[in-house]
Design a protein around this motif. Sequence first.
Motif, PDB file in Angstrom:
ATOM      1  N   PRO A 161      -1.268  -5.177   4.197  1.00  0.00           N
ATOM      2  CA  PRO A 161      -2.160  -6.032   2.722  1.00  0.00           C
ATOM      3  C   PRO A 161      -1.131  -5.825   1.634  1.00  0.00           C
ATOM      4  CG  PRO A 161      -2.934  -3.869   3.275  1.00  0.00           C
ATOM      5  CD  PRO A 161      -1.690  -4.130   5.165  1.00  0.00           C
ATOM      6  N   ARG A 162      -0.883  -6.165   0.445  1.00  0.00           N
ATOM      7  CA  ARG A 162      -0.960  -6.323  -0.364  1.00  0.00           C
ATOM      8  C   ARG A 162      -1.276  -6.753  -1.822  1.00  0.00           C
ATOM      9  NH1 ARG A 162       1.171 -11.147   1.236  1.00  0.00           N
ATOM     10  NH2 ARG A 162       0.411 -12.497  -0.604  1.00  0.00           N
ATOM     11  N   ILE A 163      -1.433  -5.418  -2.725  1.00  0.00           N
ATOM     12  CA  ILE A 163      -2.648  -5.786  -4.240  1.00  0.00           C
ATOM     13  C   ILE A 163      -1.643  -6.488  -5.021  1.00  0.00           C
ATOM     14  CG2 ILE A 163      -3.651  -4.068  -5.380  1.00  0.00           C
ATOM     15  CD1 ILE A 163      -4.609  -2.459  -2.916  1.00  0.00           C
ATOM     16  N   LEU A 164      -2.229  -6.894  -5.706  1.00  0.00           N
ATOM     17  CA  LEU A 164      -0.988  -7.149  -6.827  1.00  0.00           C
ATOM     18  C   LEU A 164      -2.725  -7.272  -8.273  1.00  0.00           C
ATOM     19  CD1 LEU A 164      -0.135 -10.725  -5.665  1.00  0.00           C
ATOM     20  CD2 LEU A 164       1.408  -8.648  -6.180  1.00  0.00           C
ATOM     21  N   PHE A 165      -1.354  -6.790  -9.124  1.00  0.00           N
ATOM     22  CA  PHE A 165      -2.600  -6.783 -10.547  1.00  0.00           C
ATOM     23  C   PHE A 165      -1.699  -8.069 -11.852  1.00  0.00           C
ATOM     24  CE2 PHE A 165      -2.819  -3.112  -8.134  1.00  0.00           C
ATOM     25  CZ  PHE A 165      -3.857  -2.408  -8.839  1.00  0.00           C
ATOM     26  N   LEU A 166      -3.171  -8.238 -12.526  1.00  0.00           N
ATOM     27  CA  LEU A 166      -2.516 -10.060 -13.108  1.00  0.00           C
ATOM     28  C   LEU A 166      -2.815  -9.381 -14.330  1.00  0.00           C
ATOM     29  CD1 LEU A 166      -3.924 -12.762 -11.476  1.00  0.00           C
ATOM     30  CD2 LEU A 166      -1.986 -11.809 -10.682  1.00  0.00           C
ATOM     31  N   GLY A 167      -2.318  -9.651 -15.361  1.00  0.00           N
ATOM     32  CA  GLY A 167      -3.051  -9.448 -16.818  1.00  0.00           C
ATOM     33  C   GLY A 167      -4.329 -10.571 -17.415  1.00  0.00           C
ATOM     34  N   PRO A 168      -4.965 -10.597 -18.149  1.00  0.00           N
ATOM     35  CA  PRO A 168      -5.875 -11.104 -18.820  1.00  0.00           C
ATOM     36  C   PRO A 168      -5.514 -12.353 -18.832  1.00  0.00           C
ATOM     37  CG  PRO A 168      -5.185  -9.381 -19.897  1.00  0.00           C
ATOM     38  CD  PRO A 168      -4.224  -9.192 -19.426  1.00  0.00           C
ATOM     39  N   LYS A 225       5.040   5.195  -5.008  1.00  0.00           N
ATOM     40  CA  LYS A 225       5.478   6.158  -3.940  1.00  0.00           C
ATOM     41  C   LYS A 225       5.722   5.686  -2.700  1.00  0.00           C
ATOM     42  CE  LYS A 225       3.055  10.006  -6.151  1.00  0.00           C
ATOM     43  NZ  LYS A 225       4.545  10.196  -7.526  1.00  0.00           N
ATOM     44  N   GLY A 226       5.466   3.917  -2.851  1.00  0.00           N
ATOM     45  CA  GLY A 226       5.551   3.400  -1.560  1.00  0.00           C
ATOM     46  C   GLY A 226       7.476   3.154  -1.004  1.00  0.00           C
ATOM     47  N   ASN A 227       7.336   2.336  -0.223  1.00  0.00           N
ATOM     48  CA  ASN A 227       8.643   1.990   0.154  1.00  0.00           C
ATOM     49  C   ASN A 227       8.558   0.589  -0.621  1.00  0.00           C
ATOM     50  OD1 ASN A 227      10.697   0.074   2.193  1.00  0.00           O
ATOM     51  ND2 ASN A 227       9.629   0.778   3.837  1.00  0.00           N
ATOM     52  N   PHE A 251       4.262  -3.743  -2.847  1.00  0.00           N
ATOM     53  CA  PHE A 251       2.918  -4.017  -3.514  1.00  0.00           C
ATOM     54  C   PHE A 251       2.028  -4.159  -2.287  1.00  0.00           C
ATOM     55  CE2 PHE A 251       5.839  -6.907  -6.336  1.00  0.00           C
ATOM     56  CZ  PHE A 251       5.607  -5.983  -7.307  1.00  0.00           C
ATOM     57  N   TYR A 252       2.214  -2.990  -1.238  1.00  0.00           N
ATOM     58  CA  TYR A 252       2.218  -2.405  -0.125  1.00  0.00           C
ATOM     59  C   TYR A 252       1.274  -1.185  -0.631  1.00  0.00           C
ATOM     60  CZ  TYR A 252       0.852  -0.187   3.983  1.00  0.00           C
ATOM     61  OH  TYR A 252      -0.066  -0.313   5.452  1.00  0.00           O
ATOM     62  N   TYR A 253       0.087  -0.480   0.054  1.00  0.00           N
ATOM     63  CA  TYR A 253      -0.538   0.642  -0.728  1.00  0.00           C
ATOM     64  C   TYR A 253      -1.477   0.924   0.827  1.00  0.00           C
ATOM     65  CZ  TYR A 253       0.031  -0.310  -5.081  1.00  0.00           C
ATOM     66  OH  TYR A 253       0.652  -1.187  -6.904  1.00  0.00           O
ATOM     67  N   SER A 254      -0.742   2.319   1.457  1.00  0.00           N
ATOM     68  CA  SER A 254      -2.095   2.668   2.350  1.00  0.00           C
ATOM     69  C   SER A 254      -2.673   3.675   1.505  1.00  0.00           C
ATOM     70  CB  SER A 254      -1.131   3.323   3.373  1.00  0.00           C
ATOM     71  OG  SER A 254      -0.051   4.116   2.557  1.00  0.00           O
ATOM     72  N   ASP A 255      -2.544   4.130   0.491  1.00  0.00           N
ATOM     73  CA  ASP A 255      -4.338   5.170   0.170  1.00  0.00           C
ATOM     74  C   ASP A 255      -4.636   4.441  -1.335  1.00  0.00           C
ATOM     75  OD1 ASP A 255      -2.105   7.203  -2.400  1.00  0.00           O
ATOM     76  OD2 ASP A 255      -0.837   6.234  -0.391  1.00  0.00           O
ATOM     77  N   ALA A 256      -5.527   5.493  -1.550  1.00  0.00           N
ATOM     78  CA  ALA A 256      -6.238   5.185  -2.505  1.00  0.00           C
ATOM     79  C   ALA A 256      -5.650   5.988  -3.850  1.00  0.00           C
ATOM     80  CB  ALA A 256      -7.588   6.023  -2.602  1.00  0.00           C
ATOM     81  N   PHE A 257      -4.883   6.953  -3.607  1.00  0.00           N
ATOM     82  CA  PHE A 257      -4.103   7.396  -4.433  1.00  0.00           C
ATOM     83  C   PHE A 257      -3.777   6.914  -5.214  1.00  0.00           C
ATOM     84  CE2 PHE A 257      -0.936  10.247  -6.318  1.00  0.00           C
ATOM     85  CZ  PHE A 257      -1.866  10.820  -7.679  1.00  0.00           C
TER      86      PHE A 257
END
Length: 164
Positions: free
Chosen positions: A105-112, A124-126, A131-137
């Motif tokens: 999975p990949r999580i990206l953020f977009l500006g307005p 804290k990732g690789n 953009f890979y996340y494995s935890d909610a924190f």
Amino acid sequence: MAPFMMLAASALLGSVSAATEQMKSWGKNIHWVSFKEGQRIAREQKKPAMVVIHKSWCRACKALRPRFANSPEIEAMSNDFIMINVEDDDEPRGSEYKPDGAYIPRILFLGPDGQVLNHVFNQKGNSMYKFYYSDAFSIVESMKQVLRLTSGSGRSPVFKGREL
């Protein structure tokens, strides 16, 4: 002709219902929208967007989903974002949505304005899969960063009474 129309409508509504259920499995109290709809709403409401890109067959996606869905922090902070859920063939095609690869999975953020915020990633990732996340924190930390960056849009960067 009428039976054909009923069959077509049933198939369409069934697939829409299945898509809605899949989105809800990422958080039933989160208001999820499609990619195109999310881009439009983000521009209109001048809010940042979170794009969760995943595949139905992906083990890592299936592992992240309950961590994401069961996070009260993500749920609370989702109100300050346009939450976009894209699965399988709905994945956006442009290279800007694959800043360091097409992994999932990949999580990206977009500006307005709809631009990918490439500088917001899992700290804290690789480093090869930013953009890979494995935890909610880690997701919450990136959400906080986005809210700090976009606070000039009139949105208050406050979470549960604390300044971000």
